[in-house]
Design a protein around this motif. Structure first.
Motif, mmCIF file in Angstrom:
data_model
loop_
_atom_site.group_PDB
_atom_site.id
_atom_site.type_symbol
_atom_site.label_atom_id
_atom_site.label_comp_id
_atom_site.label_asym_id
_atom_site.label_seq_id
_atom_site.Cartn_x
_atom_site.Cartn_y
_atom_site.Cartn_z
ATOM 1 N N THR A 74 3.181 -16.677 4.459
ATOM 2 C CA THR A 74 3.777 -17.552 3.449
ATOM 3 C C THR A 74 3.129 -18.940 3.493
ATOM 4 N N ASP A 75 2.838 -19.417 4.679
ATOM 5 C CA ASP A 75 2.141 -20.704 4.811
ATOM 6 C C ASP A 75 0.773 -20.649 4.134
ATOM 7 N N GLN A 76 0.059 -19.526 4.277
ATOM 8 C CA GLN A 76 -1.242 -19.368 3.612
ATOM 9 C C GLN A 76 -1.081 -19.409 2.095
ATOM 10 N N LEU A 77 -0.045 -18.726 1.601
ATOM 11 C CA LEU A 77 0.210 -18.732 0.156
ATOM 12 C C LEU A 77 0.522 -20.141 -0.329
ATOM 13 N N ASN A 78 1.324 -20.862 0.436
ATOM 14 C CA ASN A 78 1.678 -22.229 0.059
ATOM 15 C C ASN A 78 0.438 -23.120 -0.009
ATOM 16 N N GLU A 79 -0.470 -22.962 0.938
ATOM 17 C CA GLU A 79 -1.718 -23.735 0.914
ATOM 18 C C GLU A 79 -2.546 -23.395 -0.319
ATOM 19 N N ALA A 80 -2.631 -22.112 -0.633
ATOM 20 C CA ALA A 80 -3.400 -21.694 -1.810
ATOM 21 C C ALA A 80 -2.777 -22.234 -3.084
ATOM 22 N N MET A 81 -1.452 -22.191 -3.159
ATOM 23 C CA MET A 81 -0.796 -22.693 -4.368
ATOM 24 C C MET A 81 -0.939 -24.206 -4.483
ATOM 25 N N ALA A 82 -1.070 -24.916 -3.381
ATOM 26 C CA ALA A 82 -1.334 -26.358 -3.437
ATOM 27 C C ALA A 82 -2.689 -26.605 -4.095
ATOM 28 N N GLU A 83 -3.659 -25.716 -3.831
ATOM 29 C CA GLU A 83 -4.962 -25.818 -4.492
ATOM 30 C C GLU A 83 -4.818 -25.592 -5.995
ATOM 31 N N VAL A 84 -3.995 -24.629 -6.374
ATOM 32 C CA VAL A 84 -3.754 -24.365 -7.796
ATOM 33 C C VAL A 84 -3.126 -25.605 -8.439
ATOM 34 N N HIS B 19 6.028 -3.094 -2.809
ATOM 35 C CA HIS B 19 4.597 -3.085 -2.508
ATOM 36 C C HIS B 19 3.791 -2.640 -3.729
ATOM 37 N N LYS B 20 4.270 -1.619 -4.413
ATOM 38 C CA LYS B 20 3.577 -1.148 -5.623
ATOM 39 C C LYS B 20 3.536 -2.239 -6.684
ATOM 40 N N ARG B 21 4.630 -2.974 -6.822
ATOM 41 C CA ARG B 21 4.675 -4.067 -7.807
ATOM 42 C C ARG B 21 3.641 -5.135 -7.460
ATOM 43 N N LEU B 22 3.500 -5.437 -6.176
ATOM 44 C CA LEU B 22 2.495 -6.416 -5.769
ATOM 45 C C LEU B 22 1.083 -5.933 -6.106
ATOM 46 N N PHE B 23 0.826 -4.657 -5.903
ATOM 47 C CA PHE B 23 -0.466 -4.094 -6.288
ATOM 48 C C PHE B 23 -0.664 -4.246 -7.800
ATOM 49 N N ILE C 147 -8.837 -15.143 -7.395
ATOM 50 C CA ILE C 147 -9.356 -13.946 -6.733
ATOM 51 C C ILE C 147 -9.047 -13.997 -5.246
ATOM 52 N N LYS C 148 -9.175 -15.181 -4.671
ATOM 53 C CA LYS C 148 -8.884 -15.322 -3.241
ATOM 54 C C LYS C 148 -7.441 -14.920 -2.943
ATOM 55 N N ILE C 149 -6.498 -15.394 -3.749
ATOM 56 C CA ILE C 149 -5.098 -15.073 -3.499
ATOM 57 C C ILE C 149 -4.829 -13.595 -3.742
ATOM 58 N N ALA C 150 -5.313 -13.054 -4.848
ATOM 59 C CA ALA C 150 -5.069 -11.639 -5.156
ATOM 60 C C ALA C 150 -5.611 -10.760 -4.038
ATOM 61 N N LYS C 151 -6.826 -11.022 -3.614
ATOM 62 C CA LYS C 151 -7.440 -10.226 -2.544
ATOM 63 C C LYS C 151 -6.700 -10.449 -1.230
ATOM 64 N N THR C 152 -6.343 -11.691 -0.931
ATOM 65 C CA THR C 152 -5.636 -12.000 0.306
ATOM 66 C C THR C 152 -4.295 -11.287 0.359
ATOM 67 N N VAL C 153 -3.545 -11.301 -0.752
ATOM 68 C CA VAL C 153 -2.240 -10.647 -0.774
ATOM 69 C C VAL C 153 -2.392 -9.155 -0.521
ATOM 70 N N ILE C 154 -3.309 -8.510 -1.210
ATOM 71 C CA ILE C 154 -3.461 -7.064 -1.052
ATOM 72 C C ILE C 154 -3.999 -6.718 0.341
ATOM 73 N N ASP C 155 -5.016 -7.443 0.789
ATOM 74 C CA ASP C 155 -5.552 -7.166 2.126
ATOM 75 C C ASP C 155 -4.480 -7.365 3.192
ATOM 76 N N TRP C 156 -3.743 -8.455 3.078
ATOM 77 C CA TRP C 156 -2.678 -8.730 4.038
ATOM 78 C C TRP C 156 -1.612 -7.644 3.952
ATOM 79 N N LEU C 157 -1.237 -7.286 2.736
ATOM 80 C CA LEU C 157 -0.194 -6.283 2.537
ATOM 81 C C LEU C 157 -0.585 -4.945 3.158
ATOM 82 N N ILE C 158 -1.800 -4.499 2.909
ATOM 83 C CA ILE C 158 -2.249 -3.216 3.471
ATOM 84 C C ILE C 158 -2.228 -3.275 4.997
ATOM 85 N N ASN C 159 -2.780 -4.330 5.561
ATOM 86 C CA ASN C 159 -2.786 -4.467 7.015
ATOM 87 C C ASN C 159 -1.360 -4.581 7.550
ATOM 88 N N HIS C 160 -0.540 -5.365 6.898
ATOM 89 C CA HIS C 160 0.846 -5.576 7.315
ATOM 90 C C HIS C 160 1.633 -4.259 7.270
#
Length: 136
Positions: A85-95, A21-25, A105-118
């Protein structure tokens, strides 16, 4: 100063997963810093892919440990991982379609927000069973 600060409250009581988790941050903070410095997509995209790849790695490792101890809530936990993971895959398709800067920014914020909530809502539930299995 980091945009996303790790807090001890985020600890799930399993050192390996806390370190993940720290590495993801850290990676999300690197992305934020790159954006602040005006780095281009060619510089940002590898770090973005690292964030997504490391997220997938973490989720897989967490599931392996849950399976190894027969975690009672594994089905719903895996489902939460799959949805994310499906959300990440959709975002990476945009990339992959050339929209890197808009997605970063959307992915970075989404990962951290999801991680904290998760962590707070789902991961902390496995602590009693992990502890009972001797995993700390």
């Amino acid at each position: 100063m980091a945009l996303y600060d790790w807090k001890d409250d985020y600890s799930v009581g399993v050192a390996r997963f806390d370190n993940h988790h720290k590495r993801l941050f850290d990676i999300a903070n690197q992305l934020h810093e790159m954006m602040k410095l005006g780095k281009g997509a060619d510089v940002i995209e590898p770090t973005l892919r690292e964030l997504v790849d490391y997220t997938r790695y973490h989720l897989t490792e967490e599931e392996k440990v849950m399976e190894s101890i027969g975690y009672s809530n594994i089905v719903s936990h895996k489902m939460a991982h799959k949805v994310f993971t499906d959300q990440l895959n959709e975002a990476m398709a945009e990339v992959d379609a050339g929209k890197t800067i808009f997605v970063v920014i959307k992915i970075a914020k989404t990962v951290i927000d999801w991680l904290i909530n998760h962590i707070y809502v789902i991961d902390k539930k496995y602590l009693p069973e992990m502890s009972a299995a001797g995993i700390r």
